[in-house]
Scaffold this motif. Sequence first.
Motif, PDB file in Angstrom:
ATOM      1  N   LEU A 124      47.469  27.695  45.992  1.00 55.10           N
ATOM      2  CA  LEU A 124      48.165  28.409  44.919  1.00 55.10           C
ATOM      3  C   LEU A 124      47.316  29.559  44.389  1.00 55.10           C
ATOM      4  N   CYS A 125      46.028  29.314  44.203  1.00 58.95           N
ATOM      5  CA  CYS A 125      45.128  30.354  43.697  1.00 58.95           C
ATOM      6  C   CYS A 125      45.001  31.501  44.692  1.00 58.95           C
ATOM      7  N   ALA A 126      44.898  31.172  45.971  1.00 59.91           N
ATOM      8  CA  ALA A 126      44.765  32.208  46.989  1.00 59.91           C
ATOM      9  C   ALA A 126      45.996  33.107  47.019  1.00 59.91           C
ATOM     10  N   VAL A 127      47.158  32.495  46.945  1.00 59.34           N
ATOM     11  CA  VAL A 127      48.398  33.282  46.947  1.00 59.34           C
ATOM     12  C   VAL A 127      48.491  34.135  45.681  1.00 59.34           C
ATOM     13  N   SER A 128      48.175  33.534  44.544  1.00 56.35           N
ATOM     14  CA  SER A 128      48.256  34.262  43.282  1.00 56.35           C
ATOM     15  C   SER A 128      47.278  35.433  43.256  1.00 56.35           C
TER      16      SER A 128
ATOM     17  N   ALA B 212      53.723  48.077  37.532  1.00 59.31           N
ATOM     18  CA  ALA B 212      52.428  47.684  36.982  1.00 59.31           C
ATOM     19  C   ALA B 212      52.560  46.653  35.876  1.00 59.31           C
ATOM     20  N   SER B 213      53.638  46.718  35.098  1.00 64.99           N
ATOM     21  CA  SER B 213      53.800  45.759  34.015  1.00 64.99           C
ATOM     22  C   SER B 213      53.973  44.342  34.552  1.00 64.99           C
ATOM     23  N   TRP B 214      54.619  44.196  35.718  1.00 65.30           N
ATOM     24  CA  TRP B 214      54.735  42.863  36.328  1.00 65.30           C
ATOM     25  C   TRP B 214      53.378  42.387  36.819  1.00 65.30           C
ATOM     26  N   ALA B 215      52.573  43.302  37.332  1.00 64.34           N
ATOM     27  CA  ALA B 215      51.230  42.922  37.773  1.00 64.34           C
ATOM     28  C   ALA B 215      50.408  42.412  36.600  1.00 64.34           C
ATOM     29  N   TYR B 216      50.602  43.008  35.445  1.00 64.48           N
ATOM     30  CA  TYR B 216      49.791  42.636  34.294  1.00 64.48           C
ATOM     31  C   TYR B 216      50.301  41.394  33.590  1.00 64.48           C
ATOM     32  N   PHE B 217      51.604  41.341  33.347  1.00 68.37           N
ATOM     33  CA  PHE B 217      52.166  40.258  32.545  1.00 68.37           C
ATOM     34  C   PHE B 217      52.662  39.076  33.366  1.00 68.37           C
ATOM     35  N   GLY B 218      52.715  39.208  34.679  1.00 67.75           N
ATOM     36  CA  GLY B 218      53.331  38.169  35.493  1.00 67.75           C
ATOM     37  C   GLY B 218      52.498  36.906  35.622  1.00 67.75           C
ATOM     38  N   THR B 219      53.143  35.779  35.548  1.00 66.72           N
ATOM     39  CA  THR B 219      52.447  34.504  35.768  1.00 66.72           C
ATOM     40  C   THR B 219      51.949  34.407  37.200  1.00 66.72           C
ATOM     41  N   HIS B 220      52.692  34.991  38.131  1.00 70.68           N
ATOM     42  CA  HIS B 220      52.319  34.911  39.542  1.00 70.68           C
ATOM     43  C   HIS B 220      51.011  35.639  39.827  1.00 70.68           C
TER      44      HIS B 220
END
Length: 706
Positions: free
Chosen positions: A188-192, A208-216
């Motif tokens: 899970l960590c590797a994928v995230s 970029a906002s998804w990169a910053y705020f995303g749980t993934h």
Amino acid sequence: MTRNSQTPERPSAGARFRLDVQGLRALAVTLVVLSHAGVGAFAGGYVGVDVFFVISGFLITSLLLRELTTTGGLSVRRFYARRALRLLPASTLVAVTALAGSWLFLSKVRFTEYAGDAISSALYTVNFRLALSGTDYLAQDSPPSPFQHFWSLAVEEQFYLVWPPLLLLSWKAAARRRGLLAAPLALLCAVSFGLSVYATAYAPRDAASWAYFGTHTRAWELGAGALLALFLARREPAGARGPLRQALAASLTWAGLACVLLAAVLFDADTPFPGYHALLPVLGTVLVLAGGARPTPFGAELLLARRPAVWLGGLSYGWYLWHWPLLVVGPMALGRPASVRLALGLSAVALVLAWGTLRLIENPVRFHTAFRRRPRRAMAFGLGLSAVAASTALVAAAFPPPISSDATAPAVSETLASAPGPGARGAELADLVARSGAGLPSNLTPALGEVKKARSAVYRDGCHVPYGPTRSPACVYGDRSSDTVVVLLGDSHAAQWFPALDRLARERGWKLVSLTKASCKVAAVTVVDHRKPYTACDAWRRTAVERIGRLRPALVVVSSSDAGTPARPAGDPVRQWTAGFQDTFRSLTATGTRVAALLDTPWPKVDAVDCAASYPLRLGRCANHLPQAIRDERRQRAERAAAATTGVTVIDPTPWLCDARGNCPVVVGDRFVYRDDSHLAEGYAEALAPVLGDRLPEPVRRKPTS
């Protein structure tokens, strides 16, 4: 974007209470507060969010492992009950207080947005809301929400919806081979982490906002702390002091502390984050936690375990909750401009509030006998608090703060329609601009709260392309069967004229083709976007000009914002921009197409809608003045010079927005002029269609090539 998070957990009875972890919390929250307060030396202090993520993953996983080892099972209900008692009393109080502050002091036209933020914060989904709003080009420069800092709590709770059940399943599956216990989490960590690197470095800027705020893209940071807890639990049997030698342990703690501080000092708002840059604070925190697993007399505990640091670490959650709303609401409530000194003072007040919240609310609720060994009751209490916060915001949204209005004003569209001819229309508009009132007219059309919500077809249909793409979709409006093709070309300051051109196209039987791209200038000059050359704009411009050549339009209307810095600045900027405009103009006129260049509109001095909502009867405080309202006079000189040498018609819209005395009001007649701090409002642009049509050169019908 605010960058902060933390949800502290204390070890259970019988476990060593690590004072260094409290000190690490204190360091993390201090870095975040300094960063948010605008202290330049700690511009990268937002890495405190990553420190808190790792700490949270480490401590909570340690608690879960202790329960698994002791009982052989895991009570998910008790876990969530503990989370509810720990987090929700303080967060509910802060959310309701921030909502009240927003109603009283912040922008009245944005209050429904803030209420929506409060609801999503109560439901721990505000990170999704912020990610979605960050993809809206016209909303990217909006002022921050007083609830924005709840995004990190949302990320944590979303992670903990998955991790305890996953750990329990892994524990049972690895009953005979405990070495496999960490395998699912490691994957899970590797994928995230891979998603974080890709989304930060390679995804379009609009994402970029998804990169910053995303749980993934953040799960790996919590997972890093959890993996460390799994490693130490396996390597350190009960009663053992661990395999690390004291010298190595001490070195790890100091190296880790240095990594965190280095990130806070070296990073800033322009650092692509999280991505691989987040490795520095994450690995630094892991090193501090790993080295501190074996206490040493000369490790980082010398600093982190000091009484002031431990005390501050105990208040870190409350300080985190209180400081951001005070920084957002405080300057408006006090009627003072934001400054570093004021922000530090407000942060100190937030620390006092954190102390009071801990003593009077957090601890009394958390340790109340009514919830001891009664997880169902604790969960019901937590759900009740979330419901209170959400329902309060919902009710508040139904009763937004009122906005005062003045007398009825002349209708712009009717005034221009009744004018006897082109010259009279210009004179009537100039008179309306000069007679702009001091207050919002009672017949403002549309209402002030609707100005920002309006989206013309180019935005609704996805025709205004974002930063990444190099081609525009086929966006045709007006009379699609017409032989008279008119093209709109430029950036968002060209797209702001779409309502006017769309109206003209429908009235005059034109086929209107829209070609606009975010922040992409008409001039063939490579500008900077996000600290890099905006090469996607150059490619898009070439493609658009080639497409226009095939269309052989009767008229091309070009416009772009005067903002934008050349990636390779020249010694003479006027000459550089003149050459860039000439390059594009010559390409467009080479086949005989007529071209009209709309100069950039005067800019308001602040976000006009927010200002008018704050001073609805004193709009003079919101008006800008010439020449300050012209963003870059040199660039307009360059555009005029290029047009003069290429036969392009120049149209200056300044008289449509500013009067003869240089006053540029935010309201003209019954129309609001601007939608934000630079773009025309949709309604005003549409109302200007007649005067724009009077200035456009007569289109010459031409047949497109195949």
